[in-house]
Design a protein around this motif. Sequence first.
Motif, PDB file in Angstrom:
ATOM      1  N   MET A   1      81.206  47.995  26.751  1.00 48.83           N
ATOM      2  CA  MET A   1      80.603  47.457  25.525  1.00 48.83           C
ATOM      3  C   MET A   1      80.105  48.576  24.604  1.00 48.83           C
ATOM      4  O   MET A   1      79.986  48.380  23.395  1.00 48.83           O
ATOM      5  N   VAL A   2      79.825  49.736  25.166  1.00 44.07           N
ATOM      6  CA  VAL A   2      79.429  50.906  24.376  1.00 44.07           C
ATOM      7  C   VAL A   2      80.325  52.060  24.812  1.00 44.07           C
ATOM      8  O   VAL A   2      80.468  52.334  26.003  1.00 44.07           O
ATOM      9  N   LYS A   3      80.956  52.710  23.817  1.00 47.98           N
ATOM     10  CA  LYS A   3      81.832  53.849  24.087  1.00 47.98           C
ATOM     11  C   LYS A   3      81.409  55.008  23.202  1.00 47.98           C
ATOM     12  O   LYS A   3      81.082  54.820  22.036  1.00 47.98           O
TER      13      LYS A   3
ATOM     14  N   ALA B   1      81.334  53.570  19.536  1.00 43.53           N
ATOM     15  CA  ALA B   1      81.818  52.202  19.344  1.00 43.53           C
ATOM     16  C   ALA B   1      80.878  51.265  20.101  1.00 43.53           C
ATOM     17  O   ALA B   1      80.590  51.476  21.283  1.00 43.53           O
ATOM     18  N   ILE B   2      80.393  50.239  19.392  1.00 43.88           N
ATOM     19  CA  ILE B   2      79.429  49.304  19.977  1.00 43.88           C
ATOM     20  C   ILE B   2      79.959  47.890  19.803  1.00 43.88           C
ATOM     21  O   ILE B   2      80.331  47.487  18.706  1.00 43.88           O
ATOM     22  N   ASP B   3      79.960  47.139  20.898  1.00 46.31           N
ATOM     23  CA  ASP B   3      80.360  45.739  20.828  1.00 46.31           C
ATOM     24  C   ASP B   3      79.368  44.997  19.928  1.00 46.31           C
ATOM     25  O   ASP B   3      78.154  45.143  20.099  1.00 46.31           O
ATOM     26  N   PRO B   4      79.855  44.221  18.979  1.00 46.62           N
ATOM     27  CA  PRO B   4      78.970  43.525  18.036  1.00 46.62           C
ATOM     28  C   PRO B   4      77.926  42.618  18.699  1.00 46.62           C
ATOM     29  O   PRO B   4      76.853  42.400  18.138  1.00 46.62           O
ATOM     30  N   SER B   5      78.212  42.114  19.890  1.00 50.95           N
ATOM     31  CA  SER B   5      77.254  41.227  20.558  1.00 50.95           C
ATOM     32  C   SER B   5      75.953  41.948  20.916  1.00 50.95           C
ATOM     33  O   SER B   5      74.932  41.295  21.153  1.00 50.95           O
TER      34      SER B   5
END
Length: 113
Positions: free
Chosen positions: A38-40, A53-57
């Motif tokens: 979910m976080v890269k 990169a962060i998952d919008p949730s």
Amino acid sequence: MKNLGNMLKQAQQMQARMQEMQAKLEAMEVEGASGGGMVKVTLSGKGDLRRVAIDPSLMTADEKEVLEDLLVAAHADAKQKVESTMAEEMQKATAGLNIPGGLGGLGGMKLPF
């Protein structure tokens, strides 16, 4: 005198290999992840932050602390991968060179990244 000549030749070989390794590390990118991806975080081979990169949730006020922790964990994952890759490249760069004590013969040298 023959030993001195061999040492100079080995030093030149090592310098050339180190320059190649530095160029390779500069171009390389390593990704670390946390939270099941979910976080890269992407770092260069020299440890410079390139992307996040962060998952919008995760972008809610309720998830703020979780997101902060996941960012730190993703960065730690990427950094560990960079360090492992750098160690492998260093080993390749010094392969075949007669360095007393192996890499430890460099005084336990740690590169600044």
